[in-house]
Scaffold this motif. Structure first.
Motif, PDB file in Angstrom:
ATOM      1  N   ALA A 177       4.516  -3.760   5.779  1.00 27.78           N
ATOM      2  CA  ALA A 177       5.897  -4.182   5.535  1.00 27.78           C
ATOM      3  C   ALA A 177       6.254  -4.153   4.055  1.00 27.78           C
ATOM      4  CB  ALA A 177       6.119  -5.584   6.099  1.00 27.78           C
ATOM      5  N   ALA A 178       5.238  -4.160   3.172  1.00 30.05           N
ATOM      6  CA  ALA A 178       5.492  -4.227   1.727  1.00 30.05           C
ATOM      7  C   ALA A 178       5.385  -2.877   1.041  1.00 30.05           C
ATOM      8  CB  ALA A 178       4.508  -5.204   1.081  1.00 30.05           C
ATOM      9  N   ILE A 179       5.088  -1.804   1.774  1.00 23.94           N
ATOM     10  CA  ILE A 179       4.754  -0.532   1.152  1.00 23.94           C
ATOM     11  C   ILE A 179       5.921   0.061   0.361  1.00 23.94           C
ATOM     12  CG2 ILE A 179       5.396   0.959   3.080  1.00 23.94           C
ATOM     13  CD1 ILE A 179       2.211   1.285   0.979  1.00 23.94           C
ATOM     14  N   ARG A 180       7.148  -0.201   0.779  1.00 24.96           N
ATOM     15  CA  ARG A 180       8.307   0.387   0.096  1.00 24.96           C
ATOM     16  C   ARG A 180       8.707  -0.390  -1.147  1.00 24.96           C
ATOM     17  NH1 ARG A 180      13.395  -0.509   4.127  1.00 24.96           N
ATOM     18  NH2 ARG A 180      14.587  -0.104   2.229  1.00 24.96           N
ATOM     19  N   HIS A 181       8.066  -1.541  -1.382  1.00 24.84           N
ATOM     20  CA  HIS A 181       8.499  -2.410  -2.471  1.00 24.84           C
ATOM     21  C   HIS A 181       7.411  -2.477  -3.553  1.00 24.84           C
ATOM     22  CE1 HIS A 181      11.828  -3.585   0.064  1.00 24.84           C
ATOM     23  NE2 HIS A 181      10.972  -3.879   1.029  1.00 24.84           N
ATOM     24  N   GLY A 182       7.129  -1.367  -4.213  1.00 26.46           N
ATOM     25  CA  GLY A 182       6.103  -1.333  -5.252  1.00 26.46           C
ATOM     26  C   GLY A 182       6.635  -1.857  -6.570  1.00 26.46           C
ATOM     27  N   PRO A 183       5.800  -1.807  -7.636  1.00 29.53           N
ATOM     28  CA  PRO A 183       4.587  -0.994  -7.705  1.00 29.53           C
ATOM     29  C   PRO A 183       3.339  -1.651  -7.128  1.00 29.53           C
ATOM     30  CG  PRO A 183       4.981  -1.995  -9.839  1.00 29.53           C
ATOM     31  CD  PRO A 183       6.142  -2.371  -8.974  1.00 29.53           C
ATOM     32  N   GLY A 195      11.232   2.436  23.505  1.00 29.64           N
ATOM     33  CA  GLY A 195      11.143   1.392  24.512  1.00 29.64           C
ATOM     34  C   GLY A 195      10.705   0.089  23.872  1.00 29.64           C
ATOM     35  N   PRO A 196       9.613  -0.506  24.354  1.00 31.72           N
ATOM     36  CA  PRO A 196       9.145  -1.780  23.801  1.00 31.72           C
ATOM     37  C   PRO A 196       8.290  -1.643  22.544  1.00 31.72           C
ATOM     38  CG  PRO A 196       7.737  -1.158  25.617  1.00 31.72           C
ATOM     39  CD  PRO A 196       8.803  -0.093  25.531  1.00 31.72           C
ATOM     40  N   VAL A 197       8.136  -0.408  22.067  1.00 32.89           N
ATOM     41  CA  VAL A 197       7.264  -0.157  20.915  1.00 32.89           C
ATOM     42  C   VAL A 197       8.112   0.189  19.692  1.00 32.89           C
ATOM     43  CG1 VAL A 197       5.431   1.285  19.951  1.00 32.89           C
ATOM     44  CG2 VAL A 197       5.370   0.634  22.374  1.00 32.89           C
ATOM     45  N   ARG A 198       7.852  -0.536  18.594  1.00 38.85           N
ATOM     46  CA  ARG A 198       8.491  -0.224  17.316  1.00 38.85           C
ATOM     47  C   ARG A 198       7.417   0.270  16.362  1.00 38.85           C
ATOM     48  NH1 ARG A 198      12.693  -4.200  14.240  1.00 38.85           N
ATOM     49  NH2 ARG A 198      13.782  -3.795  16.199  1.00 38.85           N
ATOM     50  N   LEU A 199       7.613   1.468  15.832  1.00 35.34           N
ATOM     51  CA  LEU A 199       6.631   2.124  14.972  1.00 35.34           C
ATOM     52  C   LEU A 199       7.260   2.402  13.611  1.00 35.34           C
ATOM     53  CD1 LEU A 199       3.865   3.659  14.649  1.00 35.34           C
ATOM     54  CD2 LEU A 199       5.061   5.684  15.517  1.00 35.34           C
ATOM     55  N   THR A 200       6.552   2.066  12.562  1.00 36.13           N
ATOM     56  CA  THR A 200       7.008   2.363  11.204  1.00 36.13           C
ATOM     57  C   THR A 200       6.018   3.304  10.537  1.00 36.13           C
ATOM     58  OG1 THR A 200       8.151   0.253  10.910  1.00 36.13           O
ATOM     59  CG2 THR A 200       7.526   1.427   8.926  1.00 36.13           C
ATOM     60  N   LEU A 201       6.531   4.412  10.036  1.00 37.01           N
ATOM     61  CA  LEU A 201       5.735   5.387   9.297  1.00 37.01           C
ATOM     62  C   LEU A 201       6.394   5.581   7.943  1.00 37.01           C
ATOM     63  CD1 LEU A 201       5.247   8.040  12.127  1.00 37.01           C
ATOM     64  CD2 LEU A 201       3.566   6.363  11.347  1.00 37.01           C
ATOM     65  N   GLY A 202       5.609   5.553   6.885  1.00 32.61           N
ATOM     66  CA  GLY A 202       6.216   5.699   5.575  1.00 32.61           C
ATOM     67  C   GLY A 202       5.208   6.015   4.496  1.00 32.61           C
ATOM     68  N   GLY A 203       5.734   6.285   3.346  1.00 32.92           N
ATOM     69  CA  GLY A 203       4.889   6.556   2.195  1.00 32.92           C
ATOM     70  C   GLY A 203       5.646   6.317   0.912  1.00 32.92           C
ATOM     71  N   ARG A 204       4.904   5.988  -0.124  1.00 33.76           N
ATOM     72  CA  ARG A 204       5.491   5.707  -1.431  1.00 33.76           C
ATOM     73  C   ARG A 204       4.776   6.538  -2.486  1.00 33.76           C
ATOM     74  NH1 ARG A 204       8.519   1.774  -3.503  1.00 33.76           N
ATOM     75  NH2 ARG A 204       8.447   1.456  -5.755  1.00 33.76           N
ATOM     76  N   PHE A 205       5.543   7.200  -3.337  1.00 31.36           N
ATOM     77  CA  PHE A 205       4.981   8.003  -4.423  1.00 31.36           C
ATOM     78  C   PHE A 205       5.399   7.396  -5.755  1.00 31.36           C
ATOM     79  CE2 PHE A 205       5.556  11.363  -7.609  1.00 31.36           C
ATOM     80  CZ  PHE A 205       4.258  11.850  -7.681  1.00 31.36           C
ATOM     81  N   SER A 244      -1.231   8.312 -18.000  1.00 32.88           N
ATOM     82  CA  SER A 244      -0.400   8.861 -16.941  1.00 32.88           C
ATOM     83  C   SER A 244      -1.095   8.615 -15.606  1.00 32.88           C
ATOM     84  CB  SER A 244      -0.171  10.358 -17.150  1.00 32.88           C
ATOM     85  OG  SER A 244       0.650  10.889 -16.136  1.00 32.88           O
ATOM     86  N   GLN A 245      -0.332   8.145 -14.627  1.00 33.75           N
ATOM     87  CA  GLN A 245      -0.871   7.869 -13.299  1.00 33.75           C
ATOM     88  C   GLN A 245       0.092   8.385 -12.242  1.00 33.75           C
ATOM     89  OE1 GLN A 245      -2.283   3.528 -13.050  1.00 33.75           O
ATOM     90  NE2 GLN A 245      -1.047   3.511 -14.916  1.00 33.75           N
ATOM     91  N   THR A 246      -0.458   8.940 -11.192  1.00 33.90           N
ATOM     92  CA  THR A 246       0.324   9.280 -10.011  1.00 33.90           C
ATOM     93  C   THR A 246      -0.379   8.696  -8.795  1.00 33.90           C
ATOM     94  OG1 THR A 246      -0.809  11.403  -9.736  1.00 33.90           O
ATOM     95  CG2 THR A 246       1.259  11.399 -10.988  1.00 33.90           C
ATOM     96  N   ASN A 247       0.397   8.306  -7.825  1.00 32.78           N
ATOM     97  CA  ASN A 247      -0.195   7.696  -6.644  1.00 32.78           C
ATOM     98  C   ASN A 247       0.707   7.925  -5.445  1.00 32.78           C
ATOM     99  OD1 ASN A 247      -2.086   5.640  -5.252  1.00 32.78           O
ATOM    100  ND2 ASN A 247      -0.050   4.784  -4.908  1.00 32.78           N
ATOM    101  N   PHE A 248       0.078   8.232  -4.313  1.00 37.91           N
ATOM    102  CA  PHE A 248       0.802   8.289  -3.048  1.00 37.91           C
ATOM    103  C   PHE A 248       0.168   7.285  -2.110  1.00 37.91           C
ATOM    104  CE2 PHE A 248       1.286   9.985   1.313  1.00 37.91           C
ATOM    105  CZ  PHE A 248       2.666   9.835   1.411  1.00 37.91           C
ATOM    106  N   SER A 249       0.991   6.375  -1.599  1.00 35.48           N
ATOM    107  CA  SER A 249       0.505   5.311  -0.733  1.00 35.48           C
ATOM    108  C   SER A 249       1.179   5.426   0.630  1.00 35.48           C
ATOM    109  CB  SER A 249       0.803   3.935  -1.338  1.00 35.48           C
ATOM    110  OG  SER A 249       0.131   3.763  -2.560  1.00 35.48           O
ATOM    111  N   PRO A 250       0.476   5.956   1.617  1.00 39.29           N
ATOM    112  CA  PRO A 250       1.044   6.001   2.957  1.00 39.29           C
ATOM    113  C   PRO A 250       0.810   4.688   3.694  1.00 39.29           C
ATOM    114  CG  PRO A 250      -1.070   7.098   2.944  1.00 39.29           C
ATOM    115  CD  PRO A 250      -0.820   6.634   1.522  1.00 39.29           C
ATOM    116  N   GLY A 251       1.585   4.465   4.731  1.00 36.39           N
ATOM    117  CA  GLY A 251       1.414   3.267   5.537  1.00 36.39           C
ATOM    118  C   GLY A 251       1.972   3.471   6.933  1.00 36.39           C
ATOM    119  N   ALA A 252       1.406   2.773   7.889  1.00 35.92           N
ATOM    120  CA  ALA A 252       1.884   2.848   9.267  1.00 35.92           C
ATOM    121  C   ALA A 252       1.691   1.497   9.922  1.00 35.92           C
ATOM    122  CB  ALA A 252       1.129   3.922  10.047  1.00 35.92           C
ATOM    123  N   GLY A 253       2.664   1.100  10.722  1.00 33.79           N
ATOM    124  CA  GLY A 253       2.571  -0.156  11.456  1.00 33.79           C
ATOM    125  C   GLY A 253       3.184  -0.004  12.827  1.00 33.79           C
ATOM    126  N   VAL A 254       2.683  -0.753  13.784  1.00 38.32           N
ATOM    127  CA  VAL A 254       3.204  -0.681  15.131  1.00 38.32           C
ATOM    128  C   VAL A 254       3.315  -2.089  15.706  1.00 38.32           C
ATOM    129  CG1 VAL A 254       0.891  -0.351  16.136  1.00 38.32           C
ATOM    130  CG2 VAL A 254       2.919   0.367  17.423  1.00 38.32           C
TER     131      VAL A 254
END
Length: 728
Positions: free
Chosen positions: A147-153, A449-459, A478-488
């Protein structure tokens, strides 16, 4: 600002213009405008928080009002999976961690106000010496796991979002006053209205205390805080739903606060004593902010939100920082029988002999922070067959910086008074750090249906620079990072739901970090939720596998330079969070609520090493992390009536080790376990007048809540105050 930043800003501007130029599909002139996507609340409501594919909690206005707390530590005790380390008893500078991320000055969590980064310098110097005053907050959101993946850093633990009071739809006029022991005073008020398409809200807050510590020889130990905020808003009255909100704020603080504690023996004799060496300690700060929020909903499916923000924070902390030379004052306070002269000088019982070994170091930690940026988010709701999507795309261009000048001065203890020794000693630290960062995230919330799925990533693309003015050196990073996340989240039945999630956590290294790696982790969560008409209950397990734990030196740490960072290698943290709330009507007029939460946590370093970071030192494989309590719990009982409300809250925290170890916590440096009881009662006299009485720490429990940086410090003793609130 770099050419890269300008390119992204230009792209964001084109995106905004495209939205503005697009027709307002689905709405005709004169029809009601669609709901505006202002993106201030993340979760939306407590009910919606129970449906997200991840862990989240919303502390609403009613909960905040129940004990009228000004201490963020006390408020967050209502949420499992959160660890706090008290420092001054009032929560002036909170130490908050989530799911094992270090609580040290809240530097490993993302802190926001109305969805905007609010820390003094979230990338360049994330130690949160500024946090919004809890007493003026309308709601508080806690996000953990995916739930926090979109709110970085900082996504290794989670995020906090402080939600301010919204613009009123009708006239609001309120004033309140509180007074209690320890010289506690609090005054606040709000006035606002909506006039046609325009709205405004002005609110102010002042609170202060004489403090609960007793300075040897007399002297102040209290604080004073002020906070003034203005909101101005405009809302369209045609088919194209638009809203523009400008928020301006100023806050300041003047506190006679110190890092200096007591020896364990002196603590046992009088936990609220303060040594003479702390007589000159004083913290002063000013915070300025300007946030502009533009929201546009083109139709029921397509929305845009843009936020421009500027924050500036200036602080000076003139404070005891040890002895000028010789023995580390930490050893003096831990073993006073071995360093008798040094201890007697600190307590003012003998005079300094003129040498630096018995001279007292008073350093003025002077810092200035600046933050500005732009973030644009688009939300598109659509369906593919029977599958509903809520696709969110966002970009943020951010700059923050910190200027440090830590000026050292020497003092002699003469007849129990601190006397300047007249020597010009210069600065310990004088540098400038800055960071430019671009962050992009994509998240699709899918309902099948009864399933809620969240797929996302942050760069994240982060460029930093540190200029050391004392050594004349400059270092870039210099730093680069990709943080994927998934929740169901699967709503198995009307009452039972199951959740699971995985995400890559990230916390960037500071500017000019050299060969130090950022903090990275792989985080898992899994659990169940139960919801009925009268009972809600959650059980969630979590596991965090850190590729690298990052330690950061603060001015109060020994043997390292301010901002210097250290690799801690692989660490594993696991735990269980449980919470419940049961509400039953006792009769037609009276309702009872019993709620509680519990968190169990264990941790282990996965390798042995010797670190220069004073909070780690010698680490052996299997050692537990410091400042991570094994058990935390809270139980609250409340009775509610149309005319009154009464509440009791019982809080427990087990002892914490203050250095890595695998043996019993009591075998090393440690805090103490403590159990406190708070009581509150509110009488709703009429529609305009409320009266409230609150007693905190009813049993006057005294415990050592920290030995760092300089010996034992206490929790707040029993505090009682009354409050009057009037709606005009």
């Amino acid at each position: 600002m770099t050419s890269r930043d300008l390119t992204v800003l230009f792209a964001a501007g084109i995106l905004s213009a495209a939205f503005l130029a697009a027709p307002a599909a689905g709405a005709e002139e004169g029809e009601d405008a669609v709901e505006i996507y202002e993106e201030v609340l993340v979760l939306g409501s407590r009910e919606e928080a129970r449906l997200i594919p991840g862990s989240g909690a919303l502390i609403d206005t009613d909960q905040l009002e129940r004990f009228d707390a000004v201490d963020l530590h006390q408020i967050l005790a209502a949420v499992p999976g959160i660890y706090v380390r008290e420092e001054d008893g009032f929560g002036l500078r909170p130490n908050i961690g989530i799911r094992g991320a270090t609580s040290d000055r809240s530097q490993k969590i993302t802190m926001m106000e109305d969805g905007v980064l609010i820390g003094p310098a979230p990338y360049s110097a994330p130690a949160a010496y500024y946090v919004p005053n809890a007493a003026r907050i309308h709601a508080l959101e806690v996000l953990k796991g995916p739930a926090a993946i979109r709110h970085g850093p900082h996504t290794v633990g989670g995020a906090l979002n402080f939600v301010t009071r919204p613009l009123p739809s009708e006239r609001v006029a309120e004033i309140e006053a509180s007074a209690g022991n320890q010289g506690f005073l609090k005054f606040g008020g709000a006035y606002g209205d909506s006039v046609g398409q325009f709205g405004y809200l002005l609110d102010g807050l002042h609170y202060s205390s004489d403090g609960f510590k007793d300075q040897d020889g007399g002297g102040p130990t209290g604080f004073e805080r002020n906070d003034v905020n203005l909101k101005l808003g405009w809302r369209s009255d045609d088919a194209r739903a638009q809203q523009l909100t400008l928020k301006l704020g100023f806050a300041d603080e003047d506190a006679d606060e110190t890092y200096l504690g007591l020896t364990d023996f002196d603590f046992s004799e009088d936990p609220n004593r303060r040594y003479r060496a702390a007589a000159l300690d004083r913290f002063q700060s000013e915070h300025y902010q300007a946030h502009l929020n533009y929201a546009l909903s083109l139709n029921e499916s397509l929305s845009l939100n843009a936020k421009a923000y500027y924050n500036e924070y200036d602080r000076e902390w003139n404070k005891f920082d040890g002895l000028l030379s010789g023995t580390d004052v930490r050893n003096v306070l831990r073993f006073p029988d071995r360093f008798v002269d040094e201890y007697l000088v600190l307590t003012g019982q003998i005079d300094s002999d003129g040498s630096d070994a018995l001279g007292i170091d008073i350093t003025n930690n002077d810092r200035n922070y600046k933050v500005y940026g732009l973030q644009v988010t688009g939300l598109y709701d659509f369906s593919t067959g029977d599958i509903d999507h809520a696709l969110t795309v966002g970009v943020r261009v951010h700059h923050d910086e910190v200027n440090r000048d830590h000026r050292r001065a020497g003092y002699l203890m003469i007849d129990g008074e601190l006397v300047f020794d007249g020597v010009q000693r210069g600065s310990k630290v004088r540098n400038h750090g800055e960071t430019d960062a671009i962050a992009v995230f994509v998240e699709d919330q899918v309902q099948i249906g009864p399933v809620r799925l969240t797929l996302g990533g942050r760069f994240e693309d982060i460029d930093g620079r540190l200029d050391n003015f004392l050594s004349g050196t400059r270092s870039d990073s210099s730093q680069t990072n990709f943080s994927p996340g998934a929740g169901v989240f699967w709503q198995v039945t009307d009452r039972i739901g199951l959740l699971a999630g995985i995400n890559r956590g990230f916390s960037p290294a500071g500017p000019g970090s050299g060969d130090v790696d950022p903090e990275e982790s792989l985080n898992y969560e899994y659990g169940a939720r139960y919801t009925s008409d009268w009972l809600t209950a959650d059980v969630v397990g979590f596991f965090s596998d850190y590729d690298n734990l990052l330690g950061r030196c603060r001015a109060s740490d020994s043997g390292c330079n301010v901002g210097e960072e250290f690799n801690g290698g692989n660490v594993e943290i696991a735990g269980v969070e449980a919470s419940f709330a049961a509400t039953r009507a006792l009769n037609d007029a009276l309702t009872a609520t019993l709620s509680g939460n519990y968190t169990y946590t264990e941790s282990a370093f996965q390798q042995s090493f010797l670190s220069q970071f004073s909070q780690w030192g010698l680490v052996r494989r299997g050692d537990e992390l410091p400042y991570l309590p094994e058990h935390i719990g809270r139980l609250e009982f409340a009775l509610a009536h149309a005319r009154f409300e009464a509440s009791a809250a019982l809080k427990y925290q087990s002892a914490m080790r203050e250095e890595p170890g695998a043996d019993s916590v009591s075998d090393g440096l440690q805090t103490e376990a403590f159990l406190t009881l708070d009581l509150a009662g509110t009488w709703y006299v009429n529609e305009r007048l409320d009266l409230q009485v609150v007693v905190q720490n009813v049993t006057d429990e005294a415990a050592i809540v920290s030995h760092r940086p300089f010996a034992a410090r206490p929790n707040r003793p029993r505090a009682a105050f009354g409050r009057v609130r009037l709606r005009l």
